[in-house]
Structure formats: structure tokens, C-alpha cells
Design a protein around this motif. Structure first.
Motif, short mmCIF file in Angstrom:
data_model
loop_
_atom_site.label_atom_id
_atom_site.label_comp_id
_atom_site.label_asym_id
_atom_site.label_seq_id
_atom_site.Cartn_x
_atom_site.Cartn_y
_atom_site.Cartn_z
N THR A 69 0.86 -1.19 0.00
CA THR A 69 0.00 0.00 0.00
C THR A 69 0.89 1.23 0.00
O THR A 69 2.05 1.18 0.41
CB THR A 69 -0.97 0.03 1.20
N ARG B 180 -10.41 -4.15 1.94
CA ARG B 180 -11.01 -3.48 3.11
C ARG B 180 -10.26 -3.74 4.41
O ARG B 180 -10.27 -2.90 5.30
CB ARG B 180 -12.46 -3.93 3.28
N SER C 39 -5.53 -0.65 5.33
CA SER C 39 -5.81 0.76 5.13
C SER C 39 -4.74 1.34 4.21
O SER C 39 -3.64 0.83 4.11
CB SER C 39 -5.81 1.51 6.46
N SER C 40 -5.10 2.42 3.53
CA SER C 40 -4.14 3.07 2.65
C SER C 40 -4.53 4.53 2.50
O SER C 40 -5.70 4.86 2.46
CB SER C 40 -4.13 2.40 1.29
N SER C 41 -3.54 5.35 2.39
CA SER C 41 -3.80 6.77 2.22
C SER C 41 -4.38 7.09 0.86
O SER C 41 -5.17 8.01 0.73
CB SER C 41 -2.51 7.57 2.43
#
Length: 83
Positions: A9, A37, A40-42
């Protein structure tokens, strides 16, 4: 055939594109896709790739994290230091 599947990510979409190009240069293929899901990733974009072994190197400052995909979920093998 490779032994492991990884997901990286990124903090930006541009970082994902650069990483995918670096994989290609190293003889590996990577597929850009939406981040699962459970991770998380920016930027919401990740690169899924296969390799016998993978170790994050210096210079991968655009990577947020790299996880190994396993039967029981994800195993984090690299996470960027919090700034």
C-alpha cells in the motif's frame, strides 16, 4: 511459480505506479488494484505481486506497508515509520 503473494500500500497513487514499474524492471509483475477493506491506505491503491521472497529496501519511502497474503489473512512484513 512463486512462493508468496504480497500487497503493498502507498501514500500516493504515484508511488504505486513507480513501485509497479520497479517490479517490472526487477522481472516481477505487479497488478494495481483497490486496497482490500482489511488494509488501510492513504491513496486507496495497492500493488499485488508475487515473489519467492521480498524484503523492503531503503528508498521505498512511498510505501505505507507491505503484507504477505496467507491462508489466515495478512501478515505485515514492512510498515513505514510514523513521522
Amino acid at each position: 511459480m512463486t512462493d508468496h503473494t504480497y500487497i503493498a500500500t502507498f501514500y500516493s497513487h504515484f508511488g504505486a505506479i513507480r513501485f509497479q514499474k520497479a517490479l517490472k524492471k526487477a522481472g516481477l509483475t505487479g497488478e494495481m488494484m483497490p486496497v482490500p477493506r482489511d488494509l488501510s491506505s492513504s491513496c486507496g491503491t495497492c500493488v499485488r505481486f508475487e515473489a519467492d521472497a521480498f524484503q523492503a529496501r531503503d528508498g521505498y519511502h512511498e510505501i505505507e506497508q507491505i503484507v504477505r497474503v496467507g491462508n489466515k489473512g495478512y501478515e505485515c512484513i514492512y510498515r513505514a515509520e510514523d513521522s
